[in-house]
Every structure is written in structure tokens, then in C-alpha cells.
Design a protein around this motif. Structure first.
Motif, PDB file in Angstrom:
ATOM      1  N   PRO A  16       0.812  -1.216   0.000  1.00 19.49           N
ATOM      2  CA  PRO A  16       0.000   0.000   0.000  1.00 19.49           C
ATOM      3  C   PRO A  16       0.847   1.268   0.000  1.00 19.49           C
ATOM      4  O   PRO A  16       0.452   2.268  -0.613  1.00 19.49           O
ATOM      5  N   GLU A  17       1.984   1.248   0.650  1.00 19.82           N
ATOM      6  CA  GLU A  17       2.841   2.421   0.689  1.00 19.82           C
ATOM      7  C   GLU A  17       3.531   2.712  -0.639  1.00 19.82           C
ATOM      8  O   GLU A  17       4.172   3.753  -0.790  1.00 19.82           O
ATOM      9  N   ASP A  18       3.414   1.805  -1.603  1.00 15.99           N
ATOM     10  CA  ASP A  18       3.937   2.059  -2.939  1.00 15.99           C
ATOM     11  C   ASP A  18       3.004   2.924  -3.771  1.00 15.99           C
ATOM     12  O   ASP A  18       3.389   3.385  -4.846  1.00 15.99           O
ATOM     13  N   ALA A  19       1.793   3.112  -3.315  1.00 18.13           N
ATOM     14  CA  ALA A  19       0.826   3.905  -4.059  1.00 18.13           C
ATOM     15  C   ALA A  19       1.331   5.331  -4.230  1.00 18.13           C
ATOM     16  O   ALA A  19       1.728   5.982  -3.259  1.00 18.13           O
ATOM     17  N   ALA A  20       1.330   5.801  -5.453  1.00 19.53           N
ATOM     18  CA  ALA A  20       1.837   7.137  -5.750  1.00 19.53           C
ATOM     19  C   ALA A  20       1.647   7.424  -7.228  1.00 19.53           C
ATOM     20  O   ALA A  20       1.277   6.547  -8.008  1.00 19.53           O
ATOM     21  N   LEU A  21       1.918   8.648  -7.592  1.00 17.81           N
ATOM     22  CA  LEU A  21       2.012   9.022  -8.989  1.00 17.81           C
ATOM     23  C   LEU A  21       3.465   8.808  -9.405  1.00 17.81           C
ATOM     24  O   LEU A  21       4.372   9.409  -8.831  1.00 17.81           O
ATOM     25  N   TYR A  22       3.666   7.948 -10.369  1.00 18.87           N
ATOM     26  CA  TYR A  22       5.010   7.587 -10.797  1.00 18.87           C
ATOM     27  C   TYR A  22       5.405   8.363 -12.046  1.00 18.87           C
ATOM     28  O   TYR A  22       4.670   8.405 -13.027  1.00 18.87           O
ATOM     29  N   TYR A  23       6.584   8.949 -11.996  1.00 19.93           N
ATOM     30  CA  TYR A  23       7.117   9.734 -13.104  1.00 19.93           C
ATOM     31  C   TYR A  23       8.383   9.097 -13.643  1.00 19.93           C
ATOM     32  O   TYR A  23       9.209   8.597 -12.882  1.00 19.93           O
ATOM     33  N   CYS A  24       8.541   9.148 -14.937  1.00 21.28           N
ATOM     34  CA  CYS A  24       9.832   8.828 -15.508  1.00 21.28           C
ATOM     35  C   CYS A  24      10.530  10.127 -15.884  1.00 21.28           C
ATOM     36  O   CYS A  24       9.891  11.152 -16.120  1.00 21.28           O
ATOM     37  N   ALA A  25      11.838  10.078 -15.899  1.00 24.09           N
ATOM     38  CA  ALA A  25      12.631  11.263 -16.170  1.00 24.09           C
ATOM     39  C   ALA A  25      13.860  10.882 -16.978  1.00 24.09           C
ATOM     40  O   ALA A  25      14.348   9.756 -16.902  1.00 24.09           O
ATOM     41  N   ALA A  26      14.363  11.838 -17.721  1.00 28.42           N
ATOM     42  CA  ALA A  26      15.557  11.626 -18.528  1.00 28.42           C
ATOM     43  C   ALA A  26      16.463  12.837 -18.428  1.00 28.42           C
ATOM     44  O   ALA A  26      16.002  13.970 -18.292  1.00 28.42           O
ATOM     45  N   GLY A  27      17.753  12.589 -18.483  1.00 23.05           N
ATOM     46  CA  GLY A  27      18.720  13.664 -18.443  1.00 23.05           C
ATOM     47  C   GLY A  27      20.052  13.226 -18.987  1.00 23.05           C
ATOM     48  O   GLY A  27      20.436  12.060 -18.848  1.00 23.05           O
ATOM     49  N   ASN A  28      20.744  14.145 -19.611  1.00 26.80           N
ATOM     50  CA  ASN A  28      22.060  13.830 -20.163  1.00 26.80           C
ATOM     51  C   ASN A  28      23.189  14.516 -19.411  1.00 26.80           C
ATOM     52  O   ASN A  28      24.303  14.606 -19.920  1.00 26.80           O
ATOM     53  N   ARG A  29      22.900  14.984 -18.199  1.00 29.13           N
ATOM     54  CA  ARG A  29      23.928  15.614 -17.395  1.00 29.13           C
ATOM     55  C   ARG A  29      24.974  14.593 -16.957  1.00 29.13           C
ATOM     56  O   ARG A  29      26.167  14.886 -16.890  1.00 29.13           O
ATOM     57  N   TYR A  30      24.490  13.371 -16.655  1.00 32.67           N
ATOM     58  CA  TYR A  30      25.357  12.276 -16.278  1.00 32.67           C
ATOM     59  C   TYR A  30      24.969  11.047 -17.081  1.00 32.67           C
ATOM     60  O   TYR A  30      23.800  10.837 -17.386  1.00 32.67           O
ATOM     61  N   GLY A  31      25.943  10.242 -17.379  1.00 28.58           N
ATOM     62  CA  GLY A  31      25.648   9.002 -18.062  1.00 28.58           C
ATOM     63  C   GLY A  31      25.135   7.929 -17.131  1.00 28.58           C
ATOM     64  O   GLY A  31      24.336   7.080 -17.527  1.00 28.58           O
ATOM     65  N   ASN A  32      25.565   7.977 -15.874  1.00 29.66           N
ATOM     66  CA  ASN A  32      25.152   6.999 -14.880  1.00 29.66           C
ATOM     67  C   ASN A  32      23.932   7.491 -14.120  1.00 29.66           C
ATOM     68  O   ASN A  32      23.627   8.684 -14.124  1.00 29.66           O
ATOM     69  N   PRO A  33      23.215   6.600 -13.449  1.00 25.72           N
ATOM     70  CA  PRO A  33      22.011   7.019 -12.727  1.00 25.72           C
ATOM     71  C   PRO A  33      22.337   7.955 -11.575  1.00 25.72           C
ATOM     72  O   PRO A  33      23.399   7.875 -10.958  1.00 25.72           O
TER      73      PRO A  33
END
Length: 125
Positions: free
Chosen positions: A88-105
Motif C-alpha cells: 500500500p505504501e507504494d501507491a503514488a504518482l510515478y514519473y519517468c525522467a531523462a537527463g544527459n547531465r550524467y551518463g550513470n544514474p
């Protein structure tokens, strides 16, 4: 620039699984690191998972580690977040994001330049 559209959210019972997708448009998606964040009303966006630009290097928050899997298919311009054993605590609005500032996460939301509109995940007990 990169445009991102999430999908795959829904309503399910605790213990279930759901695969979220992030469809990207833009020729340079493969050069961007990708992350997933989630947010509930009144709270800051929370880092969930990240993956490097080419795939293979991943990072997860402690709350989802072992239950969620992030992946990407650059040939399809699509990122994924496979969830399992949802709580239940996983409930949320999930967003994906992208960026090229860093190659790694990265866990810092400010390091991402592009965001989707979010997909809602609701988990009932």
C-alpha cells in the motif's frame, strides 16, 4: 529535447505486480540516463530507480530494492519499471525522467531535464 509519456499504472491489490512503461520521443534518447520517481500529495518527489544511458548500471531506493526492476530498450525508445510484491505504501504518482547531465544514474531529481506527466499506481490492502 525528449518527450516522455508514462503508462501502465492502475489499481491492484497488495502483493500484485505492475509494469510501468515510459515511451520517449526524440532521436537522442539513447544518450540519456533515465530515472523513475514517485510522489504522493504533500510530499516531495521520491527517487525510486535509475539506469545509465546504455543500460546495465542501475540504482534503487531502499524501499523498493529487491521488488522493482528498472530497464530500458533504446531500440524501442522505451524505459520500464517492473514492480512486484506491491505494498500500500507504494501507491503514488510515478514519473519517468531523462537527463544527459550524467551518463550513470543519479538520485537527484534536479539532474533530470525531462519529465513525463506521471501514471497513477494505487495499491489496496
Amino acid at each position: 529535447q525528449v518527450q516522455l509519456v508514462e503508462s501502465g499504472g492502475g489499481l491492484l491489490q497488495a502483493g500484485g505486480s505492475l509494469r510501468l512503461s515510459c515511451a520517449a520521443s526524440g532521436r537522442t534518447f539513447s544518450s540519456y540516463a533515465m530515472g523513475w520517481f514517485r510522489q504522493t500529495p504533500g510530499k516531495e518527489r521520491e527517487f525510486v530507480a535509475g539506469i545509465n544511458w546504455i543500460g546495465g548500471i542501475t540504482d534503487y531506493s531502499d524501499s523498493v530494492k529487491g521488488r522493482f526492476t528498472i530497464s530500458r530498450d533504446n531500440a524501442k525508445n522505451t524505459g520500464y519499471l517492473q514492480t512486484s510484491r506491491l505494498k500500500p505504501e507504494d501507491a503514488a504518482l510515478y514519473y519517468c525522467a531523462a537527463g544527459n547531465r550524467y551518463g550513470n544514474p543519479t538520485r537527484n531529481s534536479q539532474n533530470y531535464d525531462y519529465w513525463g506527466q506521471g501514471t497513477q499506481v494505487t495499491v489496496s490492502s
